[in-house]
Design a protein around this motif. Structure first.
Motif, PDB file in Angstrom:
ATOM      1  N   GLU B  16       6.331 -11.819  12.639  1.00  0.00           N
ATOM      2  CA  GLU B  16       6.833 -10.760  11.775  1.00  0.00           C
ATOM      3  C   GLU B  16       5.823 -10.564  10.637  1.00  0.00           C
ATOM      4  OE1 GLU B  16      10.446 -10.200   8.629  1.00  0.00           O
ATOM      5  OE2 GLU B  16      10.539 -11.854  10.059  1.00  0.00           O
ATOM      6  N   VAL B  17       5.429  -9.313  10.401  1.00  0.00           N
ATOM      7  CA  VAL B  17       4.444  -9.026   9.356  1.00  0.00           C
ATOM      8  C   VAL B  17       5.139  -9.070   8.000  1.00  0.00           C
ATOM      9  CG1 VAL B  17       2.673  -7.435   8.561  1.00  0.00           C
ATOM     10  CG2 VAL B  17       3.174  -7.612  11.007  1.00  0.00           C
ATOM     11  N   LYS B  18       4.544  -9.776   7.058  1.00  0.00           N
ATOM     12  CA  LYS B  18       5.283 -10.042   5.820  1.00  0.00           C
ATOM     13  C   LYS B  18       4.628  -9.519   4.551  1.00  0.00           C
ATOM     14  CE  LYS B  18       8.109 -13.903   7.319  1.00  0.00           C
ATOM     15  NZ  LYS B  18       8.084 -15.346   7.547  1.00  0.00           N
ATOM     16  N   TRP B  19       3.838  -8.479   4.658  1.00  0.00           N
ATOM     17  CA  TRP B  19       3.301  -7.912   3.429  1.00  0.00           C
ATOM     18  C   TRP B  19       4.371  -7.045   2.756  1.00  0.00           C
ATOM     19  CZ3 TRP B  19      -0.819  -6.842   7.406  1.00  0.00           C
ATOM     20  CH2 TRP B  19      -1.841  -7.811   7.366  1.00  0.00           C
ATOM     21  N   CYS B  20       4.185  -6.729   1.489  1.00  0.00           N
ATOM     22  CA  CYS B  20       5.148  -5.879   0.782  1.00  0.00           C
ATOM     23  C   CYS B  20       5.144  -4.489   1.428  1.00  0.00           C
ATOM     24  CB  CYS B  20       4.767  -5.697  -0.688  1.00  0.00           C
ATOM     25  SG  CYS B  20       4.456  -7.219  -1.559  1.00  0.00           S
ATOM     26  N   SER B  27      -1.957  -0.702   7.180  1.00  0.00           N
ATOM     27  CA  SER B  27      -2.732   0.286   7.928  1.00  0.00           C
ATOM     28  C   SER B  27      -4.029  -0.310   8.451  1.00  0.00           C
ATOM     29  CB  SER B  27      -2.983   1.548   7.089  1.00  0.00           C
ATOM     30  OG  SER B  27      -3.276   1.204   5.776  1.00  0.00           O
ATOM     31  N   ILE B  28      -4.590  -1.247   7.689  1.00  0.00           N
ATOM     32  CA  ILE B  28      -5.822  -1.893   8.197  1.00  0.00           C
ATOM     33  C   ILE B  28      -5.492  -2.665   9.474  1.00  0.00           C
ATOM     34  CG2 ILE B  28      -7.710  -3.468   7.681  1.00  0.00           C
ATOM     35  CD1 ILE B  28      -7.191  -2.963   4.694  1.00  0.00           C
ATOM     36  N   LEU B  29      -4.366  -3.377   9.453  1.00  0.00           N
ATOM     37  CA  LEU B  29      -3.953  -4.147  10.631  1.00  0.00           C
ATOM     38  C   LEU B  29      -3.794  -3.230  11.836  1.00  0.00           C
ATOM     39  CD1 LEU B  29      -2.956  -6.764  11.990  1.00  0.00           C
ATOM     40  CD2 LEU B  29      -0.660  -6.214  11.164  1.00  0.00           C
ATOM     41  N   SER B  30      -3.107  -2.150  11.602  1.00  0.00           N
ATOM     42  CA  SER B  30      -2.848  -1.234  12.703  1.00  0.00           C
ATOM     43  C   SER B  30      -4.162  -0.670  13.256  1.00  0.00           C
ATOM     44  CB  SER B  30      -1.920  -0.137  12.198  1.00  0.00           C
ATOM     45  OG  SER B  30      -1.827   0.872  13.149  1.00  0.00           O
ATOM     46  N   GLY B  53      -4.971 -15.598   0.548  1.00  0.00           N
ATOM     47  CA  GLY B  53      -4.653 -14.376  -0.180  1.00  0.00           C
ATOM     48  C   GLY B  53      -3.708 -13.580   0.687  1.00  0.00           C
ATOM     49  N   CYS B  54      -3.144 -12.507   0.161  1.00  0.00           N
ATOM     50  CA  CYS B  54      -2.261 -11.681   0.994  1.00  0.00           C
ATOM     51  C   CYS B  54      -3.018 -11.242   2.236  1.00  0.00           C
ATOM     52  CB  CYS B  54      -1.814 -10.441   0.222  1.00  0.00           C
ATOM     53  SG  CYS B  54      -0.830 -10.804  -1.229  1.00  0.00           S
ATOM     54  N   PRO B  59      -4.814 -12.878  10.360  1.00  0.00           N
ATOM     55  CA  PRO B  59      -4.951 -13.431  11.714  1.00  0.00           C
ATOM     56  C   PRO B  59      -3.625 -13.732  12.405  1.00  0.00           C
ATOM     57  CG  PRO B  59      -6.481 -14.511  10.222  1.00  0.00           C
ATOM     58  CD  PRO B  59      -5.578 -13.653   9.374  1.00  0.00           C
ATOM     59  N   TYR B  60      -2.574 -14.034  11.618  1.00  0.00           N
ATOM     60  CA  TYR B  60      -1.287 -14.366  12.248  1.00  0.00           C
ATOM     61  C   TYR B  60      -0.739 -13.217  13.077  1.00  0.00           C
ATOM     62  CZ  TYR B  60      -0.949 -18.531   9.317  1.00  0.00           C
ATOM     63  OH  TYR B  60      -1.176 -19.748   8.728  1.00  0.00           O
ATOM     64  N   TYR B  61      -1.171 -12.011  12.737  1.00  0.00           N
ATOM     65  CA  TYR B  61      -0.557 -10.841  13.357  1.00  0.00           C
ATOM     66  C   TYR B  61      -1.343 -10.316  14.544  1.00  0.00           C
ATOM     67  CZ  TYR B  61       1.586 -11.334   8.783  1.00  0.00           C
ATOM     68  OH  TYR B  61       2.203 -11.851   7.682  1.00  0.00           O
ATOM     69  N   LEU B  62      -2.397 -11.017  14.897  1.00  0.00           N
ATOM     70  CA  LEU B  62      -3.245 -10.583  16.014  1.00  0.00           C
ATOM     71  C   LEU B  62      -3.125 -11.555  17.167  1.00  0.00           C
ATOM     72  CD1 LEU B  62      -6.484  -9.694  14.043  1.00  0.00           C
ATOM     73  CD2 LEU B  62      -5.002  -8.087  15.246  1.00  0.00           C
ATOM     74  N   GLU B  63      -3.008 -11.035  18.359  1.00  0.00           N
ATOM     75  CA  GLU B  63      -2.907 -11.896  19.530  1.00  0.00           C
ATOM     76  C   GLU B  63      -4.310 -12.269  20.028  1.00  0.00           C
ATOM     77  OE1 GLU B  63      -0.142 -13.311  20.381  1.00  0.00           O
ATOM     78  OE2 GLU B  63      -1.107 -14.398  22.008  1.00  0.00           O
TER      79      GLU B  63
END
Ligand code: TPP
Ligand code: SF4
Ligand code: MG
Lengths: 633, 333
Positions: B16-20, B27-30, B53-54, B59-63
């Protein structure tokens, strides 16, 4: 027992003359069982090289040897001053020896400062050879003498040979066209030649060494060879030296030998570990005395696929090693105490990531920059406890220069099997000290092959092996096991981020249990009669002086047991019983009682510490006296 | 490579992505997740290493393989990995505090060595994770909890810093401009050696609107100076000309198009890219975006590995027995 060195028998062949020395030594020969020689001079005088050569020539004769260099912290302290003095001590004998010797029997002092810096270590009756040309008024004052020590009877209780080393060398080299200054530089070879005569050392190995070293500079080669020969002839022909000495070969187990220092043995051990584990060796390092030689040595071994990375600082050094280890290499970093301080946070990450990592700490005097070129054992508590959180790491300590080779293999075994950071605690003494090493056959070395996690469904990066409690070593490039790791607390099995308090408590205990459960050999206790009441318990480089003291104590009828801890975390399983068995346990350490502290806190055993931080190894005599003090309280 | 057909979904992990809400990191992740399939590299050969840092949660959100390491040290860890495993594609994710404060040393050294790392620097000009202290890229006078009367430090310009560190690929993009960021990622991925990409990233919680000038329809056209190799350097209203040996921003209406500088990202002289990097001050009224510099230079890992290969070619593979038996040896019978 027969000794062959690879150069055959000593044959001196300089400027056409070929002399078989054994036939030529014509003065009376005295047999000795052991000798301690110290070469001392300005740091530019080539004393380390002189000592090294004498060592090699001695080793090839089959004597047991132990050496100890001593350098100033400054590369070139002002010439002729006491802080600029560099020395090299070697002890050789016709029997097994444990230390470089307490007090030199013979001191070679190349100038007044070298005499001044070393005279306090000389026992009465010892021999002193000085270069009398260097005892000029200016040099005498520079060394801090009021009057010329060669003239004020202050050396009355020693056998002093004041030899005109410089002028004799220069005169001998007159036939070679070179400046006086250049000619003077060969005077260390004169001294070496003289000592080679005195102790019947073969000369050919040194001659070959000089030929290899100066082969491209014929003048310098000729000068060195001639100075060497002149020194030898000087001993043989002048009245000044009436006798020469011989020391029979020691009885050593059969096999092939070489001389090796602790730092070289560690480097070789790591190359061997890399070959035996089939892992690429990656060393991330930042130069620091007295560990730098490991970086230098490993940088030579590219043909073994070794990668050495001189990082921008110690943090990057250990970071790169951890990154390499994450990728399936054998990640190693080498440093000294100040570097360990910088690496601590990264080592904590390795604890959390549960990846293999080897950290070599060649200890030196501390705190802070401390005494960079001097030895000490004061980083034990730092490597044990110097990280935030409950952060257990394995701690191994080689006991001698040659033990460094074995401990590099052991560190690899433990780091790769248990996936933990492993410290190797060496120190300046065993790092630079050397002794003969019986070269092991490759077939005797352990199999260190490792297993990486394989492609699988529903991979669990923190699922533990029930036996070792290690998690899988799951390296990038393996299909289907992509996963994320990091410094945040991990959930058991899945390795996902977890802030759950029960899980944290479990994982902290798990990491501790994994290290506590590591398979290490039992502590060996040497107690020939089995009824000694006093145990001398050491760790690391104090092995030599303790073992040597024990020999003397036993020869004098004292009952003392000896044990030496090479595995400091986890401790050997039988340590508790060993401590219980002996009412008195004396723990000599070159610190203020760090192992004593650990023993008291872990075993409630009130051990007696013998602690000294003089920057030099214990002498045998010091250990004997400390032991007598507990034997006869 | 081309037989792998992966999609954005394949690069999305189950975490689960946990940024505010509204954080520019989303958007960078996407964008990165959408871009990765294009690389044609199997997931297992891609590694993301971050600091703290935030932004470093990335990396947690990338497979893919990933490591969330410690504050500032990701370039060091990634260097060890990239050098020892030339078969992997290694990315570094870092923030302005992570890369330029605590990790400044590692960043500059990775860049000067030209290690094969693609470094994505999320610059929100604030410390997000520790709740809003000023960072090394915050404008002077920044009021934060640790600087209630205004910060005193002169900020770093990350592009200038990277160029000073001999970086061979330096670019700037913006979190919300997916197309632009994708273009930059594409160019960085074919670059051999280090690539530093500064990404302006909004932190709506502690530094909201820091880059609004570059995002608002009303202002961005004039503010963004596009850097495209072979094209003139201009925004909607301004262009860059050479005057007295340096660069000058002028209104487009005052010069002919032919007088504008044509961007040369491959210019071997770093002074050129450096001069470009100095056009924007912290005020952000005129900001070059795109690739400042993209030059070829031998990459570090490849040199390390070719030195080894060369030694082996000349001397043969090392033999352990000969090593142990080297030097002066003697036999005791
Ligand atoms: C050694 C260490 N010091 C301090 C911290 C606390 N800390 C965590 S993140 C951070 C700053 C992060 O700022 P930045 O890199 O800009 O990342 P952002 O959160 O803005 O994405 C600090 C100071 C830490 N985790 N570790
Ligand atoms: S604090 Fe700022 S940078 Fe951090 S997640 Fe929230 S919005 Fe994003
Ligand atoms: Mg930030």
């Amino acid at each position: 027992m027969r000794i062959n060195n690879k150069y055959g028998e000593g044959l001196l062949n300089v400027s056409g003359a070929s002399l078989r020395k054994e036939e030529i030594v014509s003065k009376p020969v005295v047999s000795l069982d052991h000798v301690v020689i110290r070469f001392a001079g300005d740091s530019g005088d080539g004393m380390q090289l002189t000592g090294d050569r004498f060592t090699m020539d001695t080793a090839s004769l089959g004597n047991d040897i132990s050496t100890l260099p001593n350098f100033p912290a400054e590369i070139r302290a002002p010439q002729g001053t006491v802080p600029g003095v560099s020395s090299f001590q070697l002890h050789f004998a016709d029997h097994h020896i444990q230390t470089p010797g307490d007090a030199p029997d013979i001191l070679v002092a190349m100038n007044p400062a070298a005499l001044k810096a070393n005279i306090k270590d000389m026992a009465r009756g010892a021999t002193i050879i000085v270069d009398k040309d260097e005892f000029t008024e200016r040099n005498i004052v520079k060394a801090g003498y009021q009057v010329n020590p060669l003239e004020d009877n202050s050396l009355e209780s020693y056998k002093v040979h004041a030899v005109a080393l410089t002028s004799l060398t220069v005169a001998a080299l007159a036939q070679i066209s070179m400046s006086r200054k250049d000619a003077e530089r060969s005077k260390n070879m004169f001294a070496l030649g003289l000592l080679a005569w005195m102790y019947h050392r073969p000369t050919e190995a040194t001659e070959n060494f000089l030929k290899a070293k100066f082969g491209k500079k014929p003048e310098i080669l000729a000068a060195n060879l001639l100075a060497y020969q002149t020194g030898w002839n000087y001993g043989e022909t002048t009245e000044d030296f009436a006798v020469s000495y011989e020391i029979a070969p020691a009885h050593m187990p059969a096999g092939k030998y070489r001389n090796i220092s602790g730092n070289t043995a560690l480097a070789y051990g790591l190359v061997a570990a890399s070959q035996l584990s089939k892992l690429k060796l990656f060393l991330g390092s930042y130069p620091i005395t007295p560990a730098t030689d490991i970086l230098h040595e490993l940088s030579k071994h590219k043909k073994f696929g070794v990668i050495t990375f001189q990082a921008e600082d110690e943090i990057a050094a250990v970071g790169s090693a951890l990154g390499a280890s994450y990728g399936g290499s054998l990640g190693v970093t080498s440093t000294s105490g100040p570097g360990v301080a910088l690496k601590s946070e990264m080592i904590g990450l390795a604890v959390m990531l549960e990846l293999p990592l080897i950290i070599i700490d060649v200890q030196r005097g501390g705190p802070s920059t401390g005494l960079p070129t001097k030895t000490e054992q004061s980083d034990l508590l730092q490597v044990m406890y110097g990280r935030n959180g409950e952060s257990p790491a394995v701690v191994l300590a080689p006991s001698t220069p040659t033990d460094c080779f074995k401990m590099a293999l052991e560190a690899t075994r433990i780091a790769t099997q248990y996936r933990v950071p492993v410290f190797i605690l060496s120190d300046g003494y065993i790092a630079n000290g050397s002794q003969p090493w019986k070269i092991p056959a490759i077939s005797e070395l352990p199999d260190l092959q490792v297993k990486f996690a394989q492609t699988q469904e529903d991979f669990l990066p923190y699922l533990r092996d029930p036996e070792t409690l290690a998690r899988p070593w799951a390296i990038p490039g393996t299909k289907g096991i992509e996963h994320r790791i990091g410094g945040l607390e991990k959930a058991d099995r899945t390795g996902a981020i977890s802030y759950d308090s029960q899980n944290h408590d479990y994982m902290v205990r798990m990491r501790a249990a994994k290290v506590a459960g590591i398979d290490v050999p039992d502590l060996e206790v040497d107690d020939p009669t089995g009824d000694a009441q006093t145990l001398l318990l050491g760790w690391g480089s104090t092995f030599g002086p303790i073992a040597s003291a024990i020999e003397t104590l036993r020869a004098n009828g004292e009952k003392v047991a000896q044990a030496h801890i090479r595995y400091l975390n986890p401790f050997p399983k039988n340590l508790a019983d060993v401590l219980k068995k002996y009412p008195t346990v004396l723990v000599p350490e070159m610190n203020l009682g760090q192992l004593s502290n650990m023993l008291r806190s872990q075993y409630m055993k009130d051990v007696t510490g013998y602690n000294k931080v003089f920057g030099v190894p214990f002498t045998t005599l010091e250990i004997i006296e400390a032991t007598m003090a507990v034997l006869y309280v | 490579m081309s037989d792998i057909s992966l999609t954005k979904k394949d690069f999305t992990s189950d975490q689960e992505v946990k940024w505010c809400p509204g954080c520019g990191d989303y958007s960078i992740l996407s964008t990165v997740q959408s871009f990765l399939p294009e690389l044609g590299i199997p997931r297992e050969n891609i590694v993301f290493i971050s600091g703290i840092g935030c932004s470093s949660r990335f990396p947690y959100y990338l497979e893919t393989f990933g490591m969330h390491s410690i504050h500032g040290r990701a370039p060091a860890i990634a260097s060890g990995l990239a050098i020892s495993r030339p078969d992997l594609a290694v990315f570094v994710i870092t923030g302005d505090g992570d890369a330029l404060s605590i990790g400044g040393n590692h960043l500059i050294h990775a860049l000067r060595r030209n290690v094969e790392l693609k470094i994505l620097l999320f610059n929100n000009r604030i410390y997000g994770l520790t709740k809003g202290q000023y960072s090394p890229t915050s404008e002077t006078g920044k009021i934060t909890k640790s600087t209630p009367t205004g910060s005193l430090d002169t900020p770093f310009n990350p592009i200038s810093l990277a160029l000073g560190a001999e970086a061979s690929f330096v670019a700037r993009s913006i979190d919300s401009d997916r197309k632009h960021l994708t273009e930059i990622l594409r160019a960085a991925s074919v670059h051999k050696g280090s690539a530093l990409i500064e990404i302006y990233q909004n932190c709506p919680i502690f530094n909201d609107g820091a880059f609004d000038l570059l995002k608002d329809g009303g202002t961005k056209g004039a503010a963004l100076l596009q850097l495209r190799h072979g094209e003139v350097i201009k925004s909607d209203s301004h262009g860059l000309i050479r005057e007295d040996g340096s660069f000058k921003l002028v209104e487009l209406t005052s010069v002919a198009e032919s007088e504008l500088i044509v961007h040369d990202a491959h210019n071997p002289d770093p002074a050129y890219a450096f001069a470009l990097s100095r056009i924007s001050g912290s005020a952000l009224d005129h900001v070059p975006v795109g690739i400042f510099r993209d030059v070829e230079r031998p990459s570090y890992g490849s040199m390390v590995n070719s030195q080894i290969a060369e030694v082996i070619a000349n001397q043969g593979v090392g033999d352990l027995d000969s090593l142990l038996n080297s030097g002066d040896t003697w036999e005791v019978n």
